[in-house]
Design an enzyme around this catalytic site. Structure first.
Site, PDB file in Angstrom:
ATOM      1  N   TYR A   1       1.021  -2.631 -21.557  1.00 51.87           N
ATOM      2  CA  TYR A   1       1.683  -1.638 -20.598  1.00 51.87           C
ATOM      3  C   TYR A   1       1.954  -0.247 -21.629  1.00 51.87           C
ATOM      4  CZ  TYR A   1       3.037  -4.964 -16.793  1.00 51.87           C
ATOM      5  OH  TYR A   1       2.757  -5.643 -15.832  1.00 51.87           O
TER       6      TYR A   1
ATOM      7  N   PRO B   1       5.937  -6.175  -4.667  1.00 49.29           N
ATOM      8  CA  PRO B   1       6.869  -6.611  -3.563  1.00 49.29           C
ATOM      9  C   PRO B   1       6.518  -5.439  -2.283  1.00 49.29           C
ATOM     10  CG  PRO B   1       8.176  -5.871  -4.916  1.00 49.29           C
ATOM     11  CD  PRO B   1       7.040  -5.894  -6.014  1.00 49.29           C
TER      12      PRO B   1
ATOM     13  N   LEU C   1       4.686  -0.963   2.157  1.00 49.69           N
ATOM     14  CA  LEU C   1       6.046  -1.713   2.882  1.00 49.69           C
ATOM     15  C   LEU C   1       7.271  -0.789   2.551  1.00 49.69           C
ATOM     16  CD1 LEU C   1       5.199  -5.371   1.909  1.00 49.69           C
ATOM     17  CD2 LEU C   1       4.713  -3.930   4.138  1.00 49.69           C
ATOM     18  N   GLY C   2       6.936   0.426   2.158  1.00 49.99           N
ATOM     19  CA  GLY C   2       8.239   1.203   1.645  1.00 49.99           C
ATOM     20  C   GLY C   2       8.522   2.594   2.644  1.00 49.99           C
ATOM     21  N   GLY C   3       7.968   2.368   3.871  1.00 49.77           N
ATOM     22  CA  GLY C   3       8.111   3.283   4.955  1.00 49.77           C
ATOM     23  C   GLY C   3       7.178   4.350   4.653  1.00 49.77           C
TER      24      GLY C   3
END
Length: 329
Positions: free
Chosen positions: A53, A216, A222-224
């Site tokens: 990372y 996730p 899936l966060g709007g």
């Protein structure tokens, strides 16, 4: 904060995992330290990173940021369950020398020492294999890990992105050697991507591994994402943009957002809360770039999703079904 055991171990970890992949590339060091402090203040004790990372010429930078946070003292290291990973190539671009990646005993030894130095600690709680290594036998991998455990440099071993059969192979090999084997599996798992339910999660449950879902929100899908496009003109990017280009996926996401709007729920928080209801899941990884994003993720711990809503979510995003019944009888 809610806690659970990590798989079959006695180790207690928070039901949310703080992912740090954005620390360095997108979030500067002071802001990253602020997020780490806020997470710890909220009781979130499980921090996940990887040696690669930072990416590109800055590989290792994320571990360095965590290390300077630990160096501030105040019990930060003692309160943290620290997870990092090994596999990716840590050599500089254009470096022709081999043995700087994968899971050979040589690279595991080299990678652990380098991670410990960057993290400014003398042990790693959970050392994860970032990917399967088709070239290195598990006998060699476990030999290297056993030495590290004996030296006190590593406490537990976990996997990431392993198929079910490799989880079985790894733990059967460890059992023959008298070892503990893998105690966790970090996999891609969310409402929109449920293939892990067919083989990976059942294998993890059978062998006592805690499941740690990454992405996730499926890259923001899936966060709007549709509502944000309509209200603020913010366009989807990356994985979510690619997915929305598919009209059937876009219809699914629209149905998802409409359902949650009806119930007065935030999409991102609901997606996290759904994962917390899934069998075998220890806790999803959240990767906040800001303190506000961390606060939103923490609210997911308080959500109670009723049976009616869970059924509706299954109808929008159906799982693959059980194995082998999903593809046989």
């Amino acid at each position: 904060m809610k806690y659970t055991q990590l798989g079959r171990t006695g180790l207690k970890v928070s039901r949310l995992v703080l992912g740090t992949m954005n620390f360095g590339p997108q979030t500067d060091e002071p802001t990253s330290h602020g997020i780490l402090d806020a997470a710890l203040d909220a009781g979130l004790n499980f921090v996940d990173t990887a040696n690669v990372y930072g990416w590109g010429e800055n590989k290792g930078r994320t571990e360095e940021i965590i290390g300077t946070w630990f160096a501030q003292g105040g019990g930060r290291r003692d309160k943290t369950v620290l997870a990092t990973k090994v596999y990716g190539n840590m050599a500089g671009d254009g470096d022709p020398w081999p043995n700087h990646d994968r899971l050979s005993a040589l690279n595991i030894r080299r990678a652990v020492e380098a991670s410990l130095k960057r993290l400014q600690t003398d042990y790693i709680d959970l050392y994860q294999f970032h990917h399967i290594d088709r070239r290195t036998p598990f006998e060699e991998i476990w030999q290297a890990v056993e030495v590290l455990i004996q030296q006190g440099k590593v406490l537990y071993a976990g996997s990431s992105n392993f198929p079910g059969y490799k989880i079985a192979q790894a733990n059967e090999t460890a059992a023959r050697r008298g070892g503990v084997g893998l105690v966790s599996e970090q996999c891609l798992y969310n409402l929109a991507e449920r293939r892990a339910e067919m083989e990976v999660i059942p294998a993890a449950q059978e062998y006592g591994l805690g499941v740690i879902p990454w992405s996730p929100l499926h890259g923001g899908l899936l966060g709007g994402v549709i509502k944000k496009e309509v209200e603020g003109g913010r366009r989807a990017s990356g994985r979510s943009a690619d997915a929305l280009a598919n009209t059937s996926v876009r219809a699914q996401v629209q149905a998802y957002e409409d359902l949650l709007d009806k119930h007065g729920l935030e999409p991102g928080e609901t997606a996290l809360a759904w994962l917390l209801t899934r069998p075998g899941v220890t806790g999803p990884i959240v990767g906040p770039r800001t303190a506000e994003q961390l606060e939103s993720a923490l609210r997911a711990l308080e959500l109670e999703l009723g049976d009616e809503l869970l059924t509706a979510l299954d109808e929008i995003f159906p799982g693959p079904g059980a194995s082998p019944e999903a593809f046989a009888w």
